[in-house]
Write a protein that holds these residues in place. Structure first.
Motif, short mmCIF file in Angstrom:
data_model
loop_
_atom_site.label_atom_id
_atom_site.label_comp_id
_atom_site.label_asym_id
_atom_site.label_seq_id
_atom_site.Cartn_x
_atom_site.Cartn_y
_atom_site.Cartn_z
N MET A 68 -77.79 93.30 -44.80
CA MET A 68 -77.36 94.69 -45.00
C MET A 68 -75.87 94.83 -44.71
N ALA A 69 -75.42 94.16 -43.64
CA ALA A 69 -73.99 94.24 -43.31
C ALA A 69 -73.15 93.64 -44.43
N THR A 70 -73.64 92.51 -44.99
CA THR A 70 -72.92 91.86 -46.08
C THR A 70 -72.82 92.81 -47.28
N ARG A 71 -73.97 93.44 -47.59
CA ARG A 71 -73.98 94.37 -48.72
C ARG A 71 -72.94 95.49 -48.51
N ASP A 72 -72.88 96.04 -47.28
CA ASP A 72 -71.91 97.10 -46.99
C ASP A 72 -70.48 96.62 -47.22
N HIS A 73 -70.24 95.36 -46.75
CA HIS A 73 -68.89 94.82 -46.93
C HIS A 73 -68.56 94.69 -48.41
N ILE A 74 -69.56 94.21 -49.21
CA ILE A 74 -69.32 94.05 -50.64
C ILE A 74 -69.03 95.41 -51.26
N GLU A 75 -69.81 96.43 -50.81
CA GLU A 75 -69.59 97.78 -51.35
C GLU A 75 -68.19 98.28 -51.03
N ARG A 76 -67.63 97.79 -49.91
CA ARG A 76 -66.26 98.18 -49.57
C ARG A 76 -65.25 97.35 -50.36
N GLY A 77 -65.73 96.47 -51.24
CA GLY A 77 -64.83 95.78 -52.16
C GLY A 77 -64.45 94.37 -51.78
N GLU A 78 -65.16 93.79 -50.77
CA GLU A 78 -64.83 92.41 -50.42
C GLU A 78 -65.55 91.44 -51.34
N SER A 79 -65.01 90.22 -51.42
CA SER A 79 -65.71 89.19 -52.20
C SER A 79 -66.97 88.79 -51.44
N PRO A 80 -68.01 88.37 -52.12
CA PRO A 80 -69.27 88.04 -51.45
C PRO A 80 -69.05 87.04 -50.31
N ARG A 81 -68.12 86.08 -50.51
CA ARG A 81 -67.92 85.07 -49.50
C ARG A 81 -67.31 85.69 -48.24
N ASP A 82 -66.26 86.50 -48.45
CA ASP A 82 -65.62 87.18 -47.32
C ASP A 82 -66.60 88.12 -46.64
N ALA A 83 -67.39 88.81 -47.47
CA ALA A 83 -68.34 89.78 -46.92
C ALA A 83 -69.32 89.09 -45.98
N ALA A 84 -69.87 88.00 -46.43
CA ALA A 84 -70.84 87.26 -45.61
C ALA A 84 -70.18 86.79 -44.32
N TRP A 85 -68.93 86.30 -44.47
CA TRP A 85 -68.24 85.76 -43.30
C TRP A 85 -67.95 86.87 -42.30
N ASN A 86 -67.47 88.01 -42.81
CA ASN A 86 -67.13 89.13 -41.92
C ASN A 86 -68.37 89.69 -41.24
N ALA A 87 -69.47 89.79 -42.00
CA ALA A 87 -70.71 90.30 -41.40
C ALA A 87 -71.13 89.42 -40.23
N ARG A 88 -71.04 88.14 -40.48
CA ARG A 88 -71.41 87.18 -39.44
C ARG A 88 -70.50 87.30 -38.22
N ARG A 89 -69.20 87.49 -38.47
CA ARG A 89 -68.23 87.59 -37.38
C ARG A 89 -68.51 88.84 -36.54
N GLU A 90 -68.77 89.93 -37.24
CA GLU A 90 -69.07 91.17 -36.52
C GLU A 90 -70.33 91.05 -35.69
N PHE A 91 -71.27 90.31 -36.28
CA PHE A 91 -72.56 90.20 -35.58
C PHE A 91 -72.40 89.50 -34.24
N GLY A 92 -71.51 88.52 -34.20
CA GLY A 92 -71.32 87.78 -32.96
C GLY A 92 -72.12 86.49 -32.96
N ASN A 93 -72.31 85.95 -31.77
CA ASN A 93 -72.99 84.66 -31.63
C ASN A 93 -74.49 84.83 -31.87
N GLU A 94 -74.89 84.40 -33.04
CA GLU A 94 -76.28 84.60 -33.45
C GLU A 94 -77.27 83.94 -32.48
N ALA A 95 -76.94 82.71 -32.10
CA ALA A 95 -77.84 81.97 -31.20
C ALA A 95 -77.98 82.69 -29.87
N LEU A 96 -76.83 83.22 -29.40
CA LEU A 96 -76.86 83.89 -28.11
C LEU A 96 -77.68 85.18 -28.19
#
Lengths: 878, 122
Positions: free
Chosen positions: A23-51
């Motif tokens: 969902m975060a990736t989709r929001d980023h894409i809707e804001r005009g980011e490339s799918p690759r950047d969107a996925a990366w940014n969503a992940r960065r915002e999310f933080g340490n997934e394992a933690l």
């Protein structure tokens, strides 16, 4: 470790997080980011997934099972990392648990195991007592009286052992088998349902002699009828009477744990099966042969039943003063009855269990001391874990889990030990046709016991070290390291005391087992008072095929005469009893001129009926007088030396008279035999009385045939001879005296010795473990001191000697205490066992020498470790 | 247990309580998935409160374990399978309690701060 339900939750969480990211990736894409950047940014915002997953999982909390699993896993890892420690501890505890489990298994088999009946706790025993005999049975008439009048019971039944001949068909040679007469609805009262057919119907147990019906034991049904289901309705000939088979008892059914009777017949058939009896046991109130079992009525306690039965007994005593004035009736529990029946079994069981628990306690102390030693070296680790947030109860629980894992491993080892021991005990066969078994087995009860012992062990051995290491860790360990020993002195002293105690106990056990071995060695060369080789024995009982007294006497006379003529036979004799088998009869005697203590009018002396050639055939030496003649003109007897010593000390025994039995018959002493051993090699000298055949006879006699050749080879010709005299004559217990003696007499002594010997060795092993532990601990505690000593010039051998000396002095102290204890313990033991003799210097020298050697070996390893300490490392560390 | 750890735990609980309150308050308006809750808190606080996922998901799971909220899987308008959380009756009660407690505490703190400022300024 993960469990299925938590695995499901982990998958759920994974999905939830992936949905979040999508969902975060989709929001980023809707804001005009490339799918690759969107996925990366969503992940960065999310933080340490394992933690995130980790902390979220922690919110679920651990189920106590998961926590246990984690602790067990951790414990196993710790144990794997210290294989030496683990092996020592597991062996130690394993020996302790094994010893206790095996002895419990034995005691359970002999005493504790409840009968395999419905609700055994509600089944009680009714006995009659006299001042002399606390555990007599009841007569049939009394049983009926109790059954008809007692309101405390819902059912009353009784049994009596029977030794009758059985044959499956009229043309089969009858064989003697042990079975049981049972009274009333035996199976119904016990709550036992036959696996085939039925139990006794009420109408089958009332009328004397009318109902020849039999229930077979499962084992007998198996061996004699091949477990055929069609056996019901067929006939079994018992003492020549065809009995209809109506049922088969369940497997392992027993009403006396050590007895496995082959068949059950109504007591009402007794007189018909055994017409030779002079008084009818169905009528005579003084024949108290029935073992009574009764089932308590609901909401009736044993005290209430007891009171009722005692008053019934008092009423009987009033009605029948001739036969009942000295008898009282009692109610007992099954366990109480077993203890009353064989008090020595109870005493031996209690002694063995005590001994085994001592061994277990020593093992616990050892492991506790090992754990303590290790706790010191782990104090730092624990302190670190505490300071980074582990909670103290959690650590405590974890350390307890560690000792629990240890003791469960030890329980496995222990059960293996116990299994071997029990298999060995179970393999002992008592040398008789009577199917007596020691029903030892590793059943659920014994395994549960082992588990209980393991948990107890874990708590005993683990709690104190865990607590003490936590206490140590919380405050000073981080700062002070291993060097601080405040308060340690007392504990060290206590542990050294413990080791001294262990050594002492093993010395006591070893000295006693050494004595037993010594005694056994002497027993082997000891003259048992009879010939033990080259004799074949055969038991016969013509009354089973209804010989009259005259026929019986005639049969035996012919038999022994013919036996003498068999080729290879040196001598042949008859005896009603053979030594080391409790089949001699007890005779009431009044020796001439002997003054009994007040209140006593006669003595009871073991006796047997033997013929003229018994003494020469069996090698019994006559010290005075003569053997019996083949015909005696007047009633005579031969006594043994002990009889003379006891009743006519310093007097001439020959020509003296003795009154025998209830009718006070006078017999004259014509010979004095040397005192032999009659029931066990370890017994104290017993008075004994021989009475002559054929002046007297018993229907059951043993033919003894002595030969120069191999005695076993005489079995065929002897049986042939019996057949030629009467083809229907039942024959049993055909065996040669040598095998019988070695297995039956020496074998039992050997087993008893081995048990004590094994206990002694176990104690020695544990003591050496203990010594090892204490020296190791002392090395660990004094690392710094050792370092300093080495730094200022002590060489390695000096350090080694320091610790060897410590071990040696502890062992020496223990040995000294042990010898001090062993001497009185030995005196106590030898009072009961004549064969023990005196303390031999040999044992007193060997045992301490062994102990010191073992102690040295145990101290060697830690001493060597101490000498390998590098002063540089130790001194820098702190 | 050493006293120091008690204090540490109290601090965490205070923080957790605040987040719990925010989550419960959000769910008062309907059922949402985790991503929506985070966005709603951020947007609702004028981007002042940024809820970290590392706090949000543990909090959601803890509240569910306590029985204050419930969850079920459903599809979003974009056909994305997501876990939706709903306020449970026990949660409604908790929300009321926590809200009044928060108001009391924040009121008290405000009063205290104002007084301190006044005295300090005098």
């Amino acid at each position: 470790m993960r469990f299925p339900w938590s695995r499901q939750r982990a998958r759920d969480l994974e999905d939830e997080i992936q949905a979040h990211l999508a969902m975060a990736t989709r929001d980023h894409i809707e804001r005009g980011e490339s799918p690759r950047d969107a996925a990366w940014n969503a992940r960065r915002e999310f933080g340490n997934e394992a933690l995130v997953k980790e902390v979220t999982r922690a919110m679920w909390g651990w189920s106590s099972l998961e926590r246990l699993a984690a602790d067990v896993k951790y414990a196993l890892r710790m144990l794997r990392r210290n294989p030496g420690f683990t092996l020592t501890a597991v062996l130690c505890l394993g020996l302790g648990i094994g010893a206790t489990t095996a002895t419990f298994g034995l005691a359970d088999a002999l005493l504790f195991r409840p009968l395999p009946v419905r609700d055994p706790a509600r089944l009680v025993v009714v006995t009659s007592s006299t001042p002399e005999n606390s555990s007599e049975g009841l007569s049939y008439r009394d049983l009926v009286h109790v059954r008809d009048h007692a309101r405390s019971f819902v059912a009353v039944t009784a049994f009596q052992l029977a030794s009758l001949t059985i044959a499956r068909s009229p043309d089969e040679v009858p064989r003697r088998k042990m079975g049981m007469y049972v009274a009333g609805d035996f199976f119904g009262a016990l709550g036992v349902v036959p696996v085939l057919g039925r139990g006794f119907a009420p109408y089958e147990t009332i009328t004397p002699g009318r109902d020849p019906v039999v229930v077979l034991s499962h084992e007998f049904w198996n061996s004699e009828f091949g477990a055929q289901r069609g056996v019901i309705g067929r006939h079994l000939r018992i003492n020549g009477i065809p009995f209809e088979i109506i049922g088969v008892a369940p497997e392992d059914f027993a009403v006396v744990p050590s007895m496995r009777p082959a068949y059950f017949v109504p007591f009402t058939m007794r007189t018909r099966l055994w017409p030779a009896a002079d008084r009818d046991p169905l009528e005579a109130r003084e024949i108290r042969g029935l073992n009574v079992r009764a089932r308590l009525a609901p909401s009736t306690g044993i005290a209430q039943a007891s009171a009722e039965i005692e008053s019934l007994g008092a009423a009987l005593a009033e009605s029948f003063p001739d036969t009942h004035s000295r008898h009282t009736l009692h109610v007992r529990t099954e366990l109480g009855e077993r203890v009353a029946q064989s008090p020595h079994v109870a005493v031996v069981s209690a002694a063995l269990i005590t001994l085994a628990f001592l061994v277990l306690l020593i093992a616990c102390a050892n492991v506790a001391s090992l754990l303590l030693a290790r706790a010191r070296s782990r104090a730092r680790e624990i302190a670190v874990r505490l300071s980074i947030g582990a909670s103290a109860p959690r650590l405590f629980r974890q350390m307890l889990t560690e000792s629990l894992v240890l003791s469960v491993l030890a329980a496995v080892v222990g059960v293996l030990f116990a299994f071997a021991a029990i298999a060995y005990l179970g393999s002992i066969r008592l040398p008789t046709d009577t199917p007596i078994v020691i029903p030892t087995q590793l059943d659920l009860r014994v395994l549960l016991f082992a588990l209980g012992a393991a948990v107890l062990t874990a708590l005993l051995a683990g709690a104190m070290p865990a607590w003490s290491s936590l206490r140590q860790a919380i405050a000073p360990a981080l700062k002070a390291g291993d060097a601080s020993t405040t308060g340690g002195r007392n504990r060290m002293f206590a542990r050294q005391g413990l080791v001294v105690g262990q050594v002492a106990l093993s010395v006591v056990l070893l000295v006693i087992s050494g004595m037993l071995i010594d005694a056994f060695r002497r027993m082997l060369i000891l003259d048992p008072g009879i010939r033990t080789t080259g004799v074949m024995m055969v038991e016969l009982d013509p009354s089973l095929i209804r010989y009259t007294a005259g026929q019986t006497r005639q049969f035996y006379t012919t038999l022994v005469e013919r036996a003498r003529q068999l080729p290879g036979v040196e001598a042949a004799a008859l005896s009603s009893a053979i030594p080391f088998r409790p089949n001699f009869s007890d005779e009431q005697v009044v020796p001439e001129g002997y003054d009994f203590p007040p209140g006593q009018t006669a003595a009871v002396v073991s006796s047997s009926i033997v013929d003229a050639s018994y003494f020469s055939t069996m090698g019994v030496v006559l010290l005075q007088g003569r053997a019996f003649a083949s015909t005696e003109s007047r009633p005579v007897a031969i006594v043994n030396q002990e009889f003379v010593r006891r009743y006519w000390p310093g007097q001439e025994a020959l020509g003296k008279q003795i009154r025998i039995g209830a009718n006070q018959e006078l017999v004259e002493v014509v010979g004095v035999a040397r005192t032999g051993k009659y029931l066990s090699l370890a017994e104290l000298p017993q008075p004994y009385l021989y009475l002559p055949f054929p002046q007297r006879h018993r229907s059951r006699m043993t033919l003894l045939v002595q030969t120069e050749a191999d005695a076993v080879r005489m079995a065929g010709p002897i049986l042939e001879l019996v057949r030629s005299l009467d083809p229907n004559q039942p024959v049993y217990n055909v065996r040669d005296l040598q095998t019988y003696y070695e297995q039956g007499v020496l074998g039992i002594a050997l087993t008893a010795m081995q048990v004590v010997w094994a206990m002694g060795l176990t104690a020695l092993l544990l003591a050496s473990f203990g010594l090892y532990g204490v020296i190791s601990f002392s090395v660990a505690r004094r690392r710094r001191e050792i370092g300093i000593r080495m730094a200022i010039g002590a060489d390695r051998s000096r350090i080694r000697r320091l610790f060897l000396k410590q071990g040696l002095s502890l062992a020496a102290m223990g040995t000294a205490v042990g010898i001090g204890l062993a001497i009185p313990a030995f005196r106590a033991a030898s009072a009961g066992l004549a064969g023990l003799g005196t303390l031999s210097a040999w044992t007193l020298a060997i045992v301490p020498a062994c102990l010191i050697a073992v102690a040295l070996a145990a101290a060697c390893i830690p001493a060597w470790h101490a000498s390998r300490i590098n002063p540089n490392v130790v001194l820098r560390l702190d | 247990m050493p006293p120091k750890r008690e204090a540490y735990r109290d601090r965490i609980e205070l923080l957790q309580g605040t987040l719990d309150l925010l989550i419960l308050e959000t769910l008062r308006w309907g059922s949402f998935h985790g991503y929506a809750i985070a966005n709603s808190i951020r947007a609702g606080s004028g981007d002042l409160l940024d809820v970290e996922t590392g706090s949000l998901y543990p909090a959601l799971h803890r509240l569910e374990k306590k029985g204050w909220i419930r969850s079920e899987w459903a599809l979003t308008e974009n056909n994305q399978r997501a876990k939706y959380y709903t306020l449970a009756p026990a949660g409604k009660k908790q929300l009321a309690i926590q809200k009044s407690r928060w108001e009391a505490v924040s009121g008290a703190i405000t009063t205290l701060l104002n007084r301190t400022t006044a005295e300090g300024g005098a």
